[in-house]
Scaffold this active site. Structure first.
Site, PDB file in Angstrom:
ATOM      1  N   LYS A 126      -5.341  -7.791   5.140  1.00 48.32           N
ATOM      2  CA  LYS A 126      -4.151  -8.372   6.014  1.00 48.32           C
ATOM      3  C   LYS A 126      -4.314  -8.647   7.509  1.00 48.32           C
ATOM      4  CE  LYS A 126      -0.757  -6.251   2.962  1.00 48.32           C
ATOM      5  NZ  LYS A 126       0.342  -5.407   2.950  1.00 48.32           N
TER       6      LYS A 126
ATOM      7  N   TYR B 131       5.746   3.589  -4.751  1.00 43.29           N
ATOM      8  CA  TYR B 131       6.586   3.004  -5.826  1.00 43.29           C
ATOM      9  C   TYR B 131       6.144   3.833  -7.145  1.00 43.29           C
ATOM     10  CZ  TYR B 131       3.133  -0.579  -5.413  1.00 43.29           C
ATOM     11  OH  TYR B 131       1.640  -1.567  -5.087  1.00 43.29           O
TER      12      TYR B 131
ATOM     13  N   ASP C  56       6.407  -8.609   4.367  1.00 42.25           N
ATOM     14  CA  ASP C  56       6.606  -7.149   4.118  1.00 42.25           C
ATOM     15  C   ASP C  56       7.765  -6.615   5.025  1.00 42.25           C
ATOM     16  OD1 ASP C  56       4.470  -6.504   2.438  1.00 42.25           O
ATOM     17  OD2 ASP C  56       3.137  -6.138   4.023  1.00 42.25           O
TER      18      ASP C  56
ATOM     19  N   GLY D 235      -0.258   3.451   9.690  1.00 44.00           N
ATOM     20  CA  GLY D 235      -1.289   2.528   9.255  1.00 44.00           C
ATOM     21  C   GLY D 235      -0.650   1.098   9.183  1.00 44.00           C
ATOM     22  N   GLY D 236      -1.100   0.081   8.331  1.00 45.75           N
ATOM     23  CA  GLY D 236      -0.778  -1.191   8.203  1.00 45.75           C
ATOM     24  C   GLY D 236       0.602  -1.391   7.800  1.00 45.75           C
ATOM     25  N   ALA D 237       1.215  -0.557   6.710  1.00 43.63           N
ATOM     26  CA  ALA D 237       2.631  -0.581   6.421  1.00 43.63           C
ATOM     27  C   ALA D 237       3.594  -0.056   7.516  1.00 43.63           C
ATOM     28  CB  ALA D 237       2.777   0.379   5.140  1.00 43.63           C
TER      29      ALA D 237
ATOM     30  N   THR E 223      -3.630  -8.139   0.163  1.00 44.15           N
ATOM     31  CA  THR E 223      -3.519  -6.771   0.094  1.00 44.15           C
ATOM     32  C   THR E 223      -4.788  -6.093   0.832  1.00 44.15           C
ATOM     33  OG1 THR E 223      -2.956  -5.066  -1.157  1.00 44.15           O
ATOM     34  CG2 THR E 223      -4.218  -6.509  -2.228  1.00 44.15           C
TER      35      THR E 223
ATOM     36  N   LEU F  45       0.288  -5.093  -8.940  1.00 45.37           N
ATOM     37  CA  LEU F  45       1.189  -5.537  -9.914  1.00 45.37           C
ATOM     38  C   LEU F  45       2.070  -6.874  -9.533  1.00 45.37           C
ATOM     39  CD1 LEU F  45       3.528  -2.301  -9.625  1.00 45.37           C
ATOM     40  CD2 LEU F  45       1.837  -2.955 -11.389  1.00 45.37           C
ATOM     41  N   SER F  46       1.469  -7.594  -8.564  1.00 40.40           N
ATOM     42  CA  SER F  46       1.753  -8.770  -8.175  1.00 40.40           C
ATOM     43  C   SER F  46       1.692 -10.002  -9.098  1.00 40.40           C
ATOM     44  CB  SER F  46       1.123  -9.293  -6.883  1.00 40.40           C
ATOM     45  OG  SER F  46       1.556  -8.497  -5.990  1.00 40.40           O
TER      46      SER F  46
ATOM     47  N   LEU G 188       7.854   4.379   0.863  1.00 38.78           N
ATOM     48  CA  LEU G 188       7.158   2.841   0.367  1.00 38.78           C
ATOM     49  C   LEU G 188       6.418   3.087  -0.826  1.00 38.78           C
ATOM     50  CD1 LEU G 188       5.742   1.524   3.674  1.00 38.78           C
ATOM     51  CD2 LEU G 188       7.862   1.573   3.091  1.00 38.78           C
TER      52      LEU G 188
HETATM   53  P1  NAP Z   1      -3.010   2.913   5.497  1.00 40.33           P
HETATM   54  O1  NAP Z   1      -3.063   1.759   6.496  1.00 40.33           O
HETATM   55  O2  NAP Z   1      -4.317   3.327   4.896  1.00 40.33           O
HETATM   56  O3  NAP Z   1      -2.176   3.955   6.374  1.00 40.33           O
HETATM   57  C1  NAP Z   1      -1.861   5.049   6.052  1.00 40.33           C
HETATM   58  C2  NAP Z   1      -1.371   5.848   6.928  1.00 40.33           C
HETATM   59  O4  NAP Z   1      -0.794   7.240   6.389  1.00 40.33           O
HETATM   60  C3  NAP Z   1      -2.430   6.546   8.224  1.00 40.33           C
HETATM   61  O5  NAP Z   1      -1.561   6.387   9.181  1.00 40.33           O
HETATM   62  C4  NAP Z   1      -2.891   7.695   7.549  1.00 40.33           C
HETATM   63  O6  NAP Z   1      -3.310   8.436   8.732  1.00 40.33           O
HETATM   64  C5  NAP Z   1      -1.765   8.357   7.283  1.00 40.33           C
HETATM   65  N1  NAP Z   1      -1.875   9.585   6.074  1.00 40.33           N
HETATM   66  C6  NAP Z   1      -2.820   9.352   5.092  1.00 40.33           C
HETATM   67  N2  NAP Z   1      -2.991  10.522   4.668  1.00 40.33           N
HETATM   68  C7  NAP Z   1      -2.069  11.544   5.518  1.00 40.33           C
HETATM   69  C8  NAP Z   1      -1.883  12.813   5.173  1.00 40.33           C
HETATM   70  N3  NAP Z   1      -2.507  13.660   4.055  1.00 40.33           N
HETATM   71  N4  NAP Z   1      -1.367  13.518   6.297  1.00 40.33           N
HETATM   72  C9  NAP Z   1      -0.602  12.509   7.390  1.00 40.33           C
HETATM   73  N5  NAP Z   1      -1.049  11.134   7.467  1.00 40.33           N
HETATM   74  C10 NAP Z   1      -1.903  10.639   6.322  1.00 40.33           C
HETATM   75  O7  NAP Z   1      -1.839   2.427   4.200  1.00 40.33           O
HETATM   76  P2  NAP Z   1      -0.803   1.435   4.265  1.00 40.33           P
HETATM   77  O8  NAP Z   1      -1.270   0.197   3.968  1.00 40.33           O
HETATM   78  O9  NAP Z   1      -0.117   1.562   5.620  1.00 40.33           O
HETATM   79  O10 NAP Z   1      -0.046   1.990   3.156  1.00 40.33           O
HETATM   80  C11 NAP Z   1       0.958   3.343   3.149  1.00 40.33           C
HETATM   81  C12 NAP Z   1       1.656   3.640   2.124  1.00 40.33           C
HETATM   82  O11 NAP Z   1       2.522   2.684   1.999  1.00 40.33           O
HETATM   83  C13 NAP Z   1       0.815   3.511   0.686  1.00 40.33           C
HETATM   84  O12 NAP Z   1       1.151   4.569  -0.155  1.00 40.33           O
HETATM   85  C14 NAP Z   1       1.141   2.160   0.282  1.00 40.33           C
HETATM   86  O13 NAP Z   1       0.862   2.206  -1.331  1.00 40.33           O
HETATM   87  C15 NAP Z   1       2.567   2.022   0.640  1.00 40.33           C
HETATM   88  N6  NAP Z   1       2.851   0.607   0.581  1.00 40.33           N
HETATM   89  C16 NAP Z   1       3.939  -0.047  -0.073  1.00 40.33           C
HETATM   90  C17 NAP Z   1       4.302  -1.163   0.025  1.00 40.33           C
HETATM   91  C18 NAP Z   1       5.434  -1.606  -0.885  1.00 40.33           C
HETATM   92  O14 NAP Z   1       5.707  -3.085  -1.190  1.00 40.33           O
HETATM   93  N7  NAP Z   1       6.264  -0.624  -1.325  1.00 40.33           N
HETATM   94  C19 NAP Z   1       3.748  -2.217   0.981  1.00 40.33           C
HETATM   95  C20 NAP Z   1       2.557  -1.461   1.756  1.00 40.33           C
HETATM   96  C21 NAP Z   1       2.179  -0.234   1.422  1.00 40.33           C
HETATM   97  P3  NAP Z   1      -4.823   8.364   9.336  1.00 40.33           P
HETATM   98  O15 NAP Z   1      -4.744   7.300  10.341  1.00 40.33           O
HETATM   99  O16 NAP Z   1      -4.912   9.658  10.373  1.00 40.33           O
HETATM  100  O17 NAP Z   1      -5.673   8.541   8.222  1.00 40.33           O
END
Ligand code: NAP
Length: 283
Positions: free
Chosen positions: A74, A233, A110, A136-138, A70, A23-24, A231
Protein backbone atom coordinates in the site's frame (compact mmCIF):
# COMPACT_ATOMS: atom_id res chain seq x y z
CA UNK A 1 -17.48 -12.60 -12.93
CA UNK A 2 -20.74 -12.41 -14.87
CA UNK A 3 -20.39 -15.89 -16.46
CA UNK A 4 -17.83 -16.76 -19.13
CA UNK A 5 -14.57 -14.91 -19.66
CA UNK A 6 -14.72 -13.54 -23.21
CA UNK A 7 -12.30 -11.81 -25.55
CA UNK A 8 -13.82 -8.52 -24.42
CA UNK A 9 -13.65 -9.17 -20.64
CA UNK A 10 -12.14 -6.37 -18.58
CA UNK A 11 -9.89 -7.23 -15.64
CA UNK A 12 -9.80 -5.94 -12.06
CA UNK A 13 -7.78 -7.52 -9.27
CA UNK A 14 -6.00 -7.37 -5.94
CA UNK A 15 -2.22 -7.19 -5.62
CA UNK A 16 -0.74 -8.58 -2.41
CA UNK A 17 1.76 -11.07 -1.07
CA UNK A 18 0.38 -13.43 -0.05
CA UNK A 19 -3.04 -12.77 -1.50
CA UNK A 20 -4.71 -16.16 -1.27
CA UNK A 21 -6.51 -15.18 1.97
CA UNK A 22 -8.16 -12.13 0.36
CA UNK A 23 -11.96 -11.96 0.44
CA UNK A 24 -12.01 -9.24 -2.24
CA UNK A 25 -12.41 -11.62 -5.25
CA UNK A 26 -15.50 -13.16 -3.62
CA UNK A 27 -17.29 -9.88 -2.93
CA UNK A 28 -16.29 -8.12 -6.17
CA UNK A 29 -17.16 -11.04 -8.45
CA UNK A 30 -20.52 -11.41 -6.68
CA UNK A 31 -21.31 -7.76 -7.43
CA UNK A 32 -20.06 -8.02 -11.03
CA UNK A 33 -22.22 -11.12 -11.60
CA UNK A 34 -25.29 -9.43 -10.12
CA UNK A 35 -24.72 -6.42 -12.40
CA UNK A 36 -24.24 -8.66 -15.46
CA UNK A 37 -20.99 -6.90 -16.42
CA UNK A 38 -18.22 -8.24 -18.66
CA UNK A 39 -15.56 -7.96 -15.94
CA UNK A 40 -13.58 -10.38 -13.80
CA UNK A 41 -11.74 -9.67 -10.51
CA UNK A 42 -8.64 -11.82 -9.93
CA UNK A 43 -6.03 -12.32 -7.18
CA UNK A 44 -2.56 -11.12 -8.28
CA UNK A 45 0.21 -12.45 -6.01
CA UNK A 46 3.20 -10.14 -6.54
CA UNK A 47 6.35 -10.22 -4.38
CA UNK A 48 7.74 -6.97 -2.96
CA UNK A 49 10.67 -6.68 -5.37
CA UNK A 50 8.46 -7.36 -8.38
CA UNK A 51 6.01 -4.52 -7.73
CA UNK A 52 7.58 -1.95 -10.14
CA UNK A 53 7.64 -4.46 -13.00
CA UNK A 54 4.09 -5.58 -12.21
CA UNK A 55 2.63 -2.05 -12.16
CA UNK A 56 4.29 -1.24 -15.50
CA UNK A 57 3.24 -4.60 -16.95
CA UNK A 58 -0.38 -4.19 -15.88
CA UNK A 59 -0.49 -0.84 -17.65
CA UNK A 60 0.56 -2.56 -20.87
CA UNK A 61 -2.35 -5.03 -20.52
CA UNK A 62 -5.11 -2.73 -21.73
CA UNK A 63 -7.97 -4.83 -20.39
CA UNK A 64 -6.75 -4.20 -16.82
CA UNK A 65 -8.95 -1.36 -15.60
CA UNK A 66 -7.77 -1.13 -12.00
CA UNK A 67 -6.63 -2.99 -8.94
CA UNK A 68 -6.63 -3.01 -5.17
CA UNK A 69 -3.49 -3.24 -3.07
CA UNK A 70 -3.10 -5.06 0.20
CA UNK A 71 -0.18 -5.90 2.49
CA UNK A 72 2.72 -5.27 1.80
CA UNK A 73 2.23 -2.89 -1.15
CA UNK A 74 0.00 0.00 0.00
CA UNK A 75 2.87 2.43 0.65
CA UNK A 76 5.46 1.32 -1.89
CA UNK A 77 3.02 1.61 -4.80
CA UNK A 78 2.73 5.39 -4.34
CA UNK A 79 5.98 6.21 -6.18
CA UNK A 80 4.93 3.98 -9.10
CA UNK A 81 1.67 5.78 -9.90
CA UNK A 82 1.01 8.72 -12.24
CA UNK A 83 -1.25 10.50 -9.75
CA UNK A 84 -2.23 10.06 -6.10
CA UNK A 85 -5.44 11.67 -4.84
CA UNK A 86 -5.25 13.93 -1.74
CA UNK A 87 -6.95 11.47 0.64
CA UNK A 88 -4.33 8.80 -0.15
CA UNK A 89 -1.54 11.37 0.20
CA UNK A 90 -2.84 12.36 3.63
CA UNK A 91 -2.85 8.74 4.80
CA UNK A 92 0.39 7.86 3.03
CA UNK A 93 -1.15 4.69 1.55
CA UNK A 94 -3.02 3.69 -1.61
CA UNK A 95 -5.43 0.74 -1.64
CA UNK A 96 -7.24 1.34 -4.95
CA UNK A 97 -5.85 2.25 -8.40
CA UNK A 98 -7.83 3.11 -11.54
CA UNK A 99 -6.78 3.39 -15.18
CA UNK A 100 -7.74 6.87 -16.36
CA UNK A 101 -6.65 7.28 -19.97
CA UNK A 102 -3.12 5.92 -19.99
CA UNK A 103 -2.47 6.86 -16.36
CA UNK A 104 -2.62 4.95 -13.07
CA UNK A 105 -4.47 7.06 -10.48
CA UNK A 106 -4.41 5.94 -6.83
CA UNK A 107 -6.76 6.64 -3.94
CA UNK A 108 -7.52 5.32 -0.47
CA UNK A 109 -10.99 3.94 0.22
CA UNK A 110 -10.10 2.53 3.68
CA UNK A 111 -10.86 5.94 5.24
CA UNK A 112 -14.36 6.16 3.74
CA UNK A 113 -14.94 2.44 4.34
CA UNK A 114 -14.10 2.84 8.03
CA UNK A 115 -16.36 5.89 8.31
CA UNK A 116 -19.45 4.42 6.66
CA UNK A 117 -20.90 2.53 9.70
CA UNK A 118 -20.12 5.54 11.94
CA UNK A 119 -21.77 8.11 9.67
CA UNK A 120 -25.05 6.23 10.00
CA UNK A 121 -25.04 6.84 13.77
CA UNK A 122 -25.51 10.62 13.45
CA UNK A 123 -23.52 11.35 16.63
CA UNK A 124 -21.94 14.62 17.63
CA UNK A 125 -18.33 13.56 17.15
CA UNK A 126 -16.94 16.83 18.48
CA UNK A 127 -17.79 15.44 21.94
CA UNK A 128 -16.00 12.14 21.38
CA UNK A 129 -12.24 11.74 21.83
CA UNK A 130 -10.89 8.77 19.85
CA UNK A 131 -8.49 6.15 21.20
CA UNK A 132 -6.70 4.16 18.48
CA UNK A 133 -4.80 1.01 19.46
CA UNK A 134 -1.87 0.36 17.10
CA UNK A 135 0.11 2.55 14.73
CA UNK A 136 0.41 0.48 11.55
CA UNK A 137 -1.05 1.07 8.09
CA UNK A 138 -4.68 0.68 9.13
CA UNK A 139 -4.20 3.02 12.11
CA UNK A 140 -3.15 5.79 9.70
CA UNK A 141 -6.44 5.47 7.80
CA UNK A 142 -8.33 5.41 11.12
CA UNK A 143 -6.62 8.60 12.31
CA UNK A 144 -7.47 10.37 9.03
CA UNK A 145 -11.06 9.15 9.41
CA UNK A 146 -11.39 10.34 13.03
CA UNK A 147 -10.12 13.73 11.93
CA UNK A 148 -12.78 13.82 9.20
CA UNK A 149 -15.43 12.88 11.76
CA UNK A 150 -14.39 15.82 13.89
CA UNK A 151 -13.18 14.01 17.02
CA UNK A 152 -11.71 16.71 19.28
CA UNK A 153 -8.56 14.72 20.01
CA UNK A 154 -7.11 11.48 18.70
CA UNK A 155 -5.02 9.38 21.09
CA UNK A 156 -2.89 6.70 19.43
CA UNK A 157 -1.46 3.97 21.64
CA UNK A 158 1.52 1.80 20.69
CA UNK A 159 4.12 -0.45 22.26
CA UNK A 160 7.27 0.86 20.54
CA UNK A 161 8.23 4.45 21.56
CA UNK A 162 10.45 4.95 18.49
CA UNK A 163 7.68 3.93 16.10
CA UNK A 164 5.19 6.11 17.98
CA UNK A 165 7.42 9.16 17.63
CA UNK A 166 7.79 8.49 13.91
CA UNK A 167 4.03 7.93 13.56
CA UNK A 168 3.32 11.26 15.24
CA UNK A 169 5.79 13.10 13.01
CA UNK A 170 4.49 11.59 9.78
CA UNK A 171 0.81 11.97 10.60
CA UNK A 172 0.99 15.52 11.91
CA UNK A 173 2.82 16.67 8.78
CA UNK A 174 0.47 14.76 6.44
CA UNK A 175 -2.77 15.72 8.17
CA UNK A 176 -1.70 19.01 9.73
CA UNK A 177 -3.47 17.74 12.81
CA UNK A 178 -2.36 19.21 16.09
CA UNK A 179 -4.81 17.20 18.18
CA UNK A 180 -3.01 13.92 17.60
CA UNK A 181 -1.30 12.53 20.69
CA UNK A 182 0.71 9.34 21.04
CA UNK A 183 0.97 7.28 24.21
CA UNK A 184 2.62 4.12 25.54
CA UNK A 185 0.48 1.02 26.06
CA UNK A 186 0.52 1.62 29.85
CA UNK A 187 -1.60 4.77 29.38
CA UNK A 188 -4.63 2.79 28.22
CA UNK A 189 -6.61 2.81 31.52
CA UNK A 190 -6.26 6.59 31.83
CA UNK A 191 -7.32 7.15 28.19
CA UNK A 192 -10.32 4.83 28.41
CA UNK A 193 -11.98 7.08 30.96
CA UNK A 194 -12.36 9.85 28.35
CA UNK A 195 -12.85 7.80 25.17
CA UNK A 196 -15.92 8.36 22.99
CA UNK A 197 -14.74 5.70 20.56
CA UNK A 198 -12.03 3.06 20.89
CA UNK A 199 -10.65 1.37 17.81
CA UNK A 200 -8.54 -1.80 17.72
CA UNK A 201 -6.14 -1.36 14.79
CA UNK A 202 -3.82 -4.15 15.95
CA UNK A 203 -4.04 -7.85 15.00
CA UNK A 204 -4.62 -8.78 18.69
CA UNK A 205 -7.58 -11.19 18.71
CA UNK A 206 -7.37 -12.11 15.02
CA UNK A 207 -8.08 -15.65 13.78
CA UNK A 208 -7.19 -18.08 16.57
CA UNK A 209 -5.59 -15.51 18.89
CA UNK A 210 -7.63 -15.72 22.13
CA UNK A 211 -6.29 -12.36 23.42
CA UNK A 212 -7.95 -8.98 23.61
CA UNK A 213 -6.22 -5.58 23.61
CA UNK A 214 -8.51 -4.41 26.44
CA UNK A 215 -9.34 -6.61 29.42
CA UNK A 216 -12.83 -6.97 30.87
CA UNK A 217 -11.77 -4.89 33.87
CA UNK A 218 -10.37 -2.12 31.63
CA UNK A 219 -13.54 -2.16 29.51
CA UNK A 220 -15.47 -1.07 32.64
CA UNK A 221 -13.51 2.20 32.56
CA UNK A 222 -15.09 3.32 29.28
CA UNK A 223 -18.02 5.74 29.44
CA UNK A 224 -21.34 3.97 28.75
CA UNK A 225 -21.82 5.97 25.50
CA UNK A 226 -18.48 4.80 24.07
CA UNK A 227 -18.26 2.82 20.81
CA UNK A 228 -15.91 -0.17 20.40
CA UNK A 229 -14.75 -0.71 16.80
CA UNK A 230 -12.53 -3.66 15.87
CA UNK A 231 -10.93 -3.62 12.41
CA UNK A 232 -10.60 -7.41 12.63
CA UNK A 233 -13.35 -9.35 10.83
CA UNK A 234 -12.29 -12.91 11.72
CA UNK A 235 -13.52 -14.08 14.20
CA UNK A 236 -16.79 -12.19 14.29
CA UNK A 237 -17.20 -10.96 16.97
CA UNK A 238 -13.69 -10.80 18.43
CA UNK A 239 -13.22 -11.17 22.17
CA UNK A 240 -12.71 -7.38 22.31
CA UNK A 241 -16.17 -6.82 20.83
CA UNK A 242 -17.72 -9.59 22.94
CA UNK A 243 -16.66 -7.93 26.18
CA UNK A 244 -17.63 -4.50 24.83
CA UNK A 245 -21.13 -5.77 24.00
CA UNK A 246 -21.38 -7.47 27.41
CA UNK A 247 -20.55 -4.08 28.93
CA UNK A 248 -23.48 -2.62 26.95
CA UNK A 249 -21.38 -0.64 24.45
CA UNK A 250 -22.11 -0.29 20.74
CA UNK A 251 -19.78 -2.74 18.95
CA UNK A 252 -18.77 -2.55 15.27
CA UNK A 253 -16.76 -5.28 13.53
CA UNK A 254 -14.27 -4.88 10.67
CA UNK A 255 -16.43 -6.57 8.07
CA UNK A 256 -18.37 -3.35 7.46
CA UNK A 257 -15.11 -1.47 6.75
CA UNK A 258 -14.00 -4.26 4.40
CA UNK A 259 -17.30 -4.28 2.49
CA UNK A 260 -17.56 -0.50 2.28
CA UNK A 261 -13.98 0.14 1.18
CA UNK A 262 -14.52 -2.48 -1.54
CA UNK A 263 -17.88 -1.08 -2.65
CA UNK A 264 -16.53 2.49 -2.81
CA UNK A 265 -13.60 1.28 -4.95
CA UNK A 266 -15.82 -0.77 -7.26
CA UNK A 267 -18.12 2.22 -7.75
CA UNK A 268 -15.13 4.36 -8.70
CA UNK A 269 -13.94 1.81 -11.28
CA UNK A 270 -17.36 1.13 -12.81
CA UNK A 271 -18.75 4.66 -12.48
CA UNK A 272 -22.13 3.34 -11.40
CA UNK A 273 -23.80 2.28 -8.11
CA UNK A 274 -22.89 -1.24 -6.95
CA UNK A 275 -25.06 -3.77 -5.04
CA UNK A 276 -23.48 -3.55 -1.60
CA UNK A 277 -26.00 -5.98 -0.08
CA UNK A 278 -24.90 -8.67 -2.58
CA UNK A 279 -21.26 -8.02 -1.57
CA UNK A 280 -22.23 -8.34 2.11
CA UNK A 281 -24.10 -11.60 1.50
CA UNK A 282 -21.18 -13.01 -0.52
CA UNK A 283 -18.92 -12.64 2.50
P1 NAP B 1 0.26 -3.42 10.55
O1 NAP B 1 0.62 -2.34 9.61
O2 NAP B 1 1.12 -4.63 10.65
O3 NAP B 1 0.13 -2.75 12.02
C1 NAP B 1 -0.19 -3.49 13.15
C2 NAP B 1 -0.08 -2.62 14.39
O4 NAP B 1 -0.48 -3.40 15.52
C3 NAP B 1 1.32 -2.11 14.68
O5 NAP B 1 1.23 -0.83 15.24
C4 NAP B 1 1.83 -3.11 15.72
O6 NAP B 1 2.78 -2.59 16.60
C5 NAP B 1 0.56 -3.37 16.50
N1 NAP B 1 0.63 -4.65 17.21
C6 NAP B 1 0.75 -5.88 16.66
N2 NAP B 1 0.74 -6.81 17.64
C7 NAP B 1 0.66 -6.14 18.82
C8 NAP B 1 0.63 -6.53 20.19
N3 NAP B 1 0.67 -7.83 20.54
N4 NAP B 1 0.53 -5.57 21.14
C9 NAP B 1 0.47 -4.26 20.80
N5 NAP B 1 0.49 -3.83 19.51
C10 NAP B 1 0.58 -4.75 18.53
O7 NAP B 1 -1.19 -3.99 10.24
P2 NAP B 1 -2.44 -3.16 9.65
O8 NAP B 1 -2.47 -3.29 8.18
O9 NAP B 1 -2.42 -1.81 10.27
O10 NAP B 1 -3.66 -4.03 10.21
C11 NAP B 1 -4.01 -4.01 11.58
C12 NAP B 1 -5.30 -4.83 11.77
O11 NAP B 1 -6.38 -4.23 11.05
C13 NAP B 1 -5.19 -6.25 11.24
O12 NAP B 1 -5.89 -7.10 12.11
C14 NAP B 1 -5.90 -6.19 9.89
O13 NAP B 1 -6.49 -7.43 9.52
C15 NAP B 1 -6.99 -5.18 10.19
N6 NAP B 1 -7.47 -4.47 9.00
C16 NAP B 1 -8.79 -4.54 8.68
C17 NAP B 1 -9.28 -3.86 7.57
C18 NAP B 1 -10.75 -3.95 7.24
O14 NAP B 1 -11.15 -3.61 6.12
N7 NAP B 1 -11.58 -4.35 8.18
C19 NAP B 1 -8.42 -3.09 6.78
C20 NAP B 1 -7.07 -3.02 7.14
C21 NAP B 1 -6.60 -3.71 8.24
P3 NAP B 1 4.36 -2.66 16.28
O15 NAP B 1 4.55 -1.67 15.17
O16 NAP B 1 4.97 -2.28 17.55
O17 NAP B 1 4.63 -4.07 15.84
Amino acid sequence: MSGSVLGTTKILGVIGFPVSHSLSPIMHNAAIAAMGLDYVYVPLPIAVNDLPAAIAGLKAIQSVQGFNLTIPHKVEVISLLDEVLPIAKSVGAVNTVKRIGDRWVGTNTDVAGFLEPLKQLNYDWTERPAVVLGSGGAAKAVVAACLKLGCPVIHVVGRDPKKMKKFHGVMTSQLQDYNLRVHPWTSIPHLLEVAGIIINATPIGMSNDPNTPISEVEMELLPSHAIAYDLIYTPRPTKFLQIAAARGLKAINGLEMLINQGAIGLEWWLEQPVPIEIMRQAL
